[in-house]
Write a protein that holds these residues in place. Structure first.
Motif, PDB file in Angstrom:
ATOM      1  N   VAL A   1       0.917  -1.080  -0.065  1.00 32.43           N
ATOM      2  CA  VAL A   1       0.003  -0.025   0.127  1.00 32.43           C
ATOM      3  C   VAL A   1       0.927   1.211  -0.021  1.00 32.43           C
ATOM      4  CG1 VAL A   1      -1.867   1.256   1.178  1.00 32.43           C
ATOM      5  CG2 VAL A   1      -1.940  -1.262   1.212  1.00 32.43           C
ATOM      6  N   MET A   2       0.599   2.040  -0.908  1.00 30.71           N
ATOM      7  CA  MET A   2       1.207   3.456  -0.887  1.00 30.71           C
ATOM      8  C   MET A   2       0.758   4.281  -0.470  1.00 30.71           C
ATOM      9  SD  MET A   2       3.145   3.738  -4.772  1.00 30.71           S
ATOM     10  CE  MET A   2       1.451   3.926  -5.486  1.00 30.71           C
ATOM     11  N   THR A   3       0.709   5.134   0.742  1.00 33.35           N
ATOM     12  CA  THR A   3       0.167   5.988   1.534  1.00 33.35           C
ATOM     13  C   THR A   3       1.171   6.816   2.442  1.00 33.35           C
ATOM     14  OG1 THR A   3      -1.843   6.736   2.753  1.00 33.35           O
ATOM     15  CG2 THR A   3      -0.856   4.670   3.145  1.00 33.35           C
ATOM     16  N   GLY A   4       0.873   7.899   2.922  1.00 33.62           N
ATOM     17  CA  GLY A   4       1.837   8.672   3.760  1.00 33.62           C
ATOM     18  C   GLY A   4       1.936   8.088   5.056  1.00 33.62           C
ATOM     19  N   ILE A   5       0.715   7.495   5.638  1.00 33.34           N
ATOM     20  CA  ILE A   5       0.765   6.688   6.900  1.00 33.34           C
ATOM     21  C   ILE A   5      -0.180   5.572   6.720  1.00 33.34           C
ATOM     22  CG2 ILE A   5       0.170   6.596   9.284  1.00 33.34           C
ATOM     23  CD1 ILE A   5       1.113   9.607   9.860  1.00 33.34           C
ATOM     24  N   LEU A   6       0.200   4.539   6.885  1.00 34.77           N
ATOM     25  CA  LEU A   6      -0.823   3.279   6.965  1.00 34.77           C
ATOM     26  C   LEU A   6      -1.881   3.341   7.917  1.00 34.77           C
ATOM     27  CD1 LEU A   6      -1.381   0.688   5.532  1.00 34.77           C
ATOM     28  CD2 LEU A   6      -0.192  -0.476   7.219  1.00 34.77           C
ATOM     29  N   PRO A   7      -3.151   3.476   7.404  1.00 35.03           N
ATOM     30  CA  PRO A   7      -4.290   4.127   8.241  1.00 35.03           C
ATOM     31  C   PRO A   7      -4.512   3.100   9.479  1.00 35.03           C
ATOM     32  CG  PRO A   7      -4.963   4.406   5.923  1.00 35.03           C
ATOM     33  CD  PRO A   7      -3.518   3.613   5.924  1.00 35.03           C
ATOM     34  N   THR A   8      -4.468   1.688   9.152  1.00 35.04           N
ATOM     35  CA  THR A   8      -4.605   0.679  10.168  1.00 35.04           C
ATOM     36  C   THR A   8      -3.558   0.485  11.235  1.00 35.04           C
ATOM     37  OG1 THR A   8      -3.613  -1.008   8.699  1.00 35.04           O
ATOM     38  CG2 THR A   8      -6.089  -0.506   8.544  1.00 35.04           C
ATOM     39  N   VAL A   9      -2.319   1.345  11.206  1.00 32.65           N
ATOM     40  CA  VAL A   9      -1.140   1.049  12.041  1.00 32.65           C
ATOM     41  C   VAL A   9      -1.742   1.651  13.372  1.00 32.65           C
ATOM     42  CG1 VAL A   9      -0.023   3.129  11.758  1.00 32.65           C
ATOM     43  CG2 VAL A   9       1.214   0.978  12.461  1.00 32.65           C
ATOM     44  N   ARG A  10      -1.308   1.025  14.527  1.00 36.96           N
ATOM     45  CA  ARG A  10      -1.780   1.413  15.892  1.00 36.96           C
ATOM     46  C   ARG A  10      -0.645   1.378  16.752  1.00 36.96           C
ATOM     47  NH1 ARG A  10      -5.392  -2.500  14.654  1.00 36.96           N
ATOM     48  NH2 ARG A  10      -4.698  -4.053  16.259  1.00 36.96           N
ATOM     49  N   LEU A  11      -0.399   2.061  17.758  1.00 38.57           N
ATOM     50  CA  LEU A  11       0.778   2.155  18.833  1.00 38.57           C
ATOM     51  C   LEU A  11       0.885   0.621  19.306  1.00 38.57           C
ATOM     52  CD1 LEU A  11       0.294   5.627  20.719  1.00 38.57           C
ATOM     53  CD2 LEU A  11       1.921   4.877  18.966  1.00 38.57           C
ATOM     54  N   SER A  12      -0.131  -0.107  19.426  1.00 36.36           N
ATOM     55  CA  SER A  12       0.038  -1.462  20.102  1.00 36.36           C
ATOM     56  C   SER A  12       0.720  -2.371  19.155  1.00 36.36           C
ATOM     57  CB  SER A  12      -1.456  -2.164  20.385  1.00 36.36           C
ATOM     58  OG  SER A  12      -2.243  -2.085  19.275  1.00 36.36           O
ATOM     59  N   HIS A  13       0.827  -2.018  17.927  1.00 29.78           N
ATOM     60  CA  HIS A  13       1.554  -2.801  16.946  1.00 29.78           C
ATOM     61  C   HIS A  13       3.069  -2.870  17.371  1.00 29.78           C
ATOM     62  CE1 HIS A  13      -1.880  -2.573  14.006  1.00 29.78           C
ATOM     63  NE2 HIS A  13      -1.848  -3.852  14.080  1.00 29.78           N
ATOM     64  N   PHE A  14       3.631  -1.918  18.045  1.00 31.29           N
ATOM     65  CA  PHE A  14       4.992  -1.779  18.297  1.00 31.29           C
ATOM     66  C   PHE A  14       5.351  -2.116  19.738  1.00 31.29           C
ATOM     67  CE2 PHE A  14       4.148   1.865  15.564  1.00 31.29           C
ATOM     68  CZ  PHE A  14       4.865   1.557  14.132  1.00 31.29           C
ATOM     69  N   GLU A  15       4.559  -3.250  20.203  1.00 33.03           N
ATOM     70  CA  GLU A  15       4.692  -3.826  21.404  1.00 33.03           C
ATOM     71  C   GLU A  15       5.511  -4.980  21.017  1.00 33.03           C
ATOM     72  OE1 GLU A  15       0.942  -4.418  23.236  1.00 33.03           O
ATOM     73  OE2 GLU A  15       0.763  -2.462  23.626  1.00 33.03           O
ATOM     74  N   LYS A  16       5.539  -5.589  19.790  1.00 33.60           N
ATOM     75  CA  LYS A  16       6.405  -6.736  19.420  1.00 33.60           C
ATOM     76  C   LYS A  16       7.509  -6.205  18.643  1.00 33.60           C
ATOM     77  CE  LYS A  16       3.385  -7.502  15.370  1.00 33.60           C
ATOM     78  NZ  LYS A  16       2.598  -8.150  14.988  1.00 33.60           N
ATOM     79  N   PRO A  17       8.579  -7.107  18.345  1.00 32.93           N
ATOM     80  CA  PRO A  17       9.878  -6.512  17.411  1.00 32.93           C
ATOM     81  C   PRO A  17       9.232  -5.769  16.358  1.00 32.93           C
ATOM     82  CG  PRO A  17      10.188  -8.705  18.400  1.00 32.93           C
ATOM     83  CD  PRO A  17       8.827  -8.398  18.805  1.00 32.93           C
ATOM     84  N   TRP A  18       9.703  -4.624  16.074  1.00 30.21           N
ATOM     85  CA  TRP A  18       9.043  -3.871  14.861  1.00 30.21           C
ATOM     86  C   TRP A  18      10.348  -3.302  13.972  1.00 30.21           C
ATOM     87  CZ3 TRP A  18      10.809   1.079  14.210  1.00 30.21           C
ATOM     88  CH2 TRP A  18      11.605   1.611  15.249  1.00 30.21           C
ATOM     89  N   MET A  19      11.493  -3.273  14.484  1.00 29.15           N
ATOM     90  CA  MET A  19      12.504  -2.781  13.562  1.00 29.15           C
ATOM     91  C   MET A  19      13.258  -3.806  12.682  1.00 29.15           C
ATOM     92  SD  MET A  19      15.834  -0.527  14.910  1.00 29.15           S
ATOM     93  CE  MET A  19      14.899   0.462  16.172  1.00 29.15           C
ATOM     94  N   SER A  20      13.660  -3.189  11.350  1.00 32.09           N
ATOM     95  CA  SER A  20      14.353  -4.015  10.793  1.00 32.09           C
ATOM     96  C   SER A  20      15.687  -4.386  11.272  1.00 32.09           C
ATOM     97  CB  SER A  20      14.450  -3.138   9.209  1.00 32.09           C
ATOM     98  OG  SER A  20      13.315  -3.079   8.695  1.00 32.09           O
ATOM     99  N   ASP A  21      16.230  -5.514  10.869  1.00 31.26           N
ATOM    100  CA  ASP A  21      17.538  -5.984  11.296  1.00 31.26           C
ATOM    101  C   ASP A  21      18.421  -5.178  10.555  1.00 31.26           C
ATOM    102  OD1 ASP A  21      19.791  -7.366  12.301  1.00 31.26           O
ATOM    103  OD2 ASP A  21      19.187  -9.210  11.294  1.00 31.26           O
ATOM    104  N   ASN A  22      18.922  -4.187  11.057  1.00 29.71           N
ATOM    105  CA  ASN A  22      19.951  -3.245  10.197  1.00 29.71           C
ATOM    106  C   ASN A  22      20.707  -2.439  11.576  1.00 29.71           C
ATOM    107  OD1 ASN A  22      20.586  -0.298   9.369  1.00 29.71           O
ATOM    108  ND2 ASN A  22      20.119  -1.242   7.508  1.00 29.71           N
ATOM    109  N   THR A  23      21.921  -2.358  11.562  1.00 35.14           N
ATOM    110  CA  THR A  23      22.859  -1.839  12.584  1.00 35.14           C
ATOM    111  C   THR A  23      22.575  -0.151  12.626  1.00 35.14           C
ATOM    112  OG1 THR A  23      24.378  -3.378  12.613  1.00 35.14           O
ATOM    113  CG2 THR A  23      25.163  -1.411  13.680  1.00 35.14           C
ATOM    114  N   ARG A  24      22.530   0.353  11.385  1.00 37.27           N
ATOM    115  CA  ARG A  24      22.324   1.694  11.280  1.00 37.27           C
ATOM    116  C   ARG A  24      20.972   2.175  11.941  1.00 37.27           C
ATOM    117  NH1 ARG A  24      23.402   5.932   7.533  1.00 37.27           N
ATOM    118  NH2 ARG A  24      21.477   7.943   8.029  1.00 37.27           N
TER     119      ARG A  24
END
Length: 493
Positions: A125-148
């Motif tokens: 989906v191409m949009t400025g902010i995904l409308p269905t994302v909630r703060l509770s989604h970030f209670e699990k591992p969310w960050m890509s595996d990237n040292t930077r």
């Protein structure tokens, strides 16, 4: 998000050494500008689009590693969150029929990426902010595996000394007030980035013109009216990103310390002005040094990478950002435009590009450019008003005063964009198609943000709660996005 780095934590000595290297790079950049040590090739364009991944229920899908493996195309890369990927389009010249070819190529690449993603249960989906994302989604591992990404998260929170505070009030009175202990809110902000290779002597005029255009651009292209379940601004991404990437504790903000998400504060006379401000005003976040001696390399007739300067520059988020790069042992500079969100469609994206590039070229060549008749603060106010109100914003323009954004674009800026594209040698068919989309958007008064808010309101009137309405809207949005019909022609489900 920039080039990968080799470590996550840094010593105080490394920070001091890095500062010295950044300033050494700045001195060498100044020497290179005086010596004319840059390619004079101009008008090469580039494009990056940040994308969201969703599951079958149109909720964020934290599976970018799996999706990228399935897509198997180096033009698609990882992004900050596991439900983000980035699509990098090879550079080209928009003269002739290139814009029409670009639309076809983008559609082909995205369709194939969608097909391969769907085979594994994911959608794009191409949009400025995904409308269905909630703060509770970030209670699990969310960050890509990237040292930077990990190092940046640590550095920003350490500099701030406290959790990220999101505090945004929407135009209808809804309010987002939350504290988050990571850069997770930054990851929801997905953008389209336009690049333009310019000769260094022309950069200042191009950047000034881009700053003037930022407000009208955003009014036309706003596409993020919802963030974490709240209806906020037409382009909530601007406010969320500004607060999520702010490394200042509140006391520093109250003292007037400059934020890292930075519109700027003055018109410039040289690209050096921006690099100098970045080097002298902002502390390092990722102080990784290289063995390159930029003075020695340049003195020997080589082209230094200026690695420390470019790494530092990548952690300061100007909405129009200078870029130094080396390709084939030749240095060049680019103007990176970071104003717009992703989407809604490829056709809309290419139309936004045509409008931006055409208007920029014409305005930058004007003998009496508009920024000489306009206070810098007025350009910033336009940008902020457009973020809040989108296509309904009233924008200031010299000689006109406060004018509805659609009227300003239709009567004054769209003709400039057409002249600029004609000067560039763009085919008439391409000009008619893409500026016609911009005209239609203005006449209908509908951009991505307006369609999203109308759609959610319609679902809520039928009895759906906000969460279900956002899910239903996202499903309807994704279906229409893949049709590639411009957003102002979309019906409501």
């Amino acid at each position: 998000m920039g080039t990968e780095i080799g470590q996550r934590h840094f010593t105080r000595e490394q920070r001091q050494q890095y500062r010295r290297k950044v300033l050494a790079c700045l001195d060498v950049l100044e020497e290179m500008l005086h010596a004319g040590a840059f390619t004079e090739e101009a008008h090469r364009t580039g494009l990056e689009i940040e994308l969201n991944l969703v599951d079958a229920d149109h909720q964020p899908s934290f599976a970018n590693a799996e999706v990228l493996e399935a897509i198997a195309n180096p033009e698609f890369q990882t992004e900050l969150a596991r439900f983000n990927i980035e699509f990098n389009v090879p550079p080209g010249d928009i003269a002739g029929s290139h814009l029409l070819d670009l639309e076809e190529s983008l559609r082909g690449s995205l369709n194939e990426a969608q097909r391969r993603s769907a085979a594994h249960g994911h959608g794009i989906v191409m949009t400025g902010i995904l409308p269905t994302v909630r703060l509770s989604h970030f209670e699990k591992p969310w960050m890509s595996d990237n040292t930077r990404f990990e190092a940046l998260n640590d550095a920003m929170l350490t500099a701030r000394g406290e959790d990220v505070h999101l505090d945004l009030e929407g135009t209808t009175g809804e309010r987002l007030d939350a504290h988050i202990g990571s850069l997770a809110p930054e990851s929801v902000c997905t953008s389209t980035q336009f690049h333009l290779l310019v000769a260094p002597r022309d950069f200042a005029r191009g950047w000034n013109a881009a700053q003037v255009l930022a407000g009208p651009q955003l009014a036309l292209g706003a596409n993020a009216p919802f963030a974490f379940g709240h209806r906020l601004w037409a382009e909530s991404r601007i406010g969320v990103f500004s607060q999520a990437a702010d490394t200042r504790p509140i006391e520093y903000a109250q003292q007037g310390v400059r934020p890292r998400v930075f519109f700027g504060e003055r018109w410039i006379t040289s690209i050096f002005d921006l690099f100098e401000e970045n080097s002298r005003w902002f502390p390092a976040l990722l102080p990784e040094t290289t063995d390159e001696d930029p003075r020695a390399v340049f003195a020997a007739g080589g082209t230094p990478t200026l690695a420390e300067l470019t790494l530092h520059n990548g952690t300061i988020y100007r909405w129009n950002r200078p870029v130094y790069d080396v390709v084939g042992n030749r240095a060049h500079v680019r103007l990176e435009n970071r104003v717009l969100p992703a989407g809604p469609t490829v056709a809309d994206t290419v139309a936004n590009a045509a409008f931006y590039y055409g208007a920029l070229l014409h305005m930058a060549r004007d003998e009496r450019p508009v920024w000489t008749r306009m206070a810098f603060r007025s350009a910033q106010d336009n940008f902020e008003d457009a973020a809040r109100h989108g296509i309904d914003a009233d924008l200031f323009w010299p000689g006109l005063g406060e004018t509805p954004a659609s009227e300003l674009v239709l009567r004054h800026i769209l003709p400039l964009a057409q002249e600029g594209l004609e000067e560039w040698g763009v085919d008439a068919a391409a000009i008619d198609r893409y500026l016609g989309i911009i005209e239609g958007r203005c006449l209908a008064g509908v951009n991505g943000a307006e369609w999203q808010t109308r759609c959610v309101a319609a679902f809520e009137e039928r009895g759906l709660d906000r969460a279900d309405a956002l899910t239903a809207m996202t499903a309807a949005y994704a279906e229409r996005m893949h049709s590639n019909d411009p957003v102002h022609t979309w019906d409501l489900p």
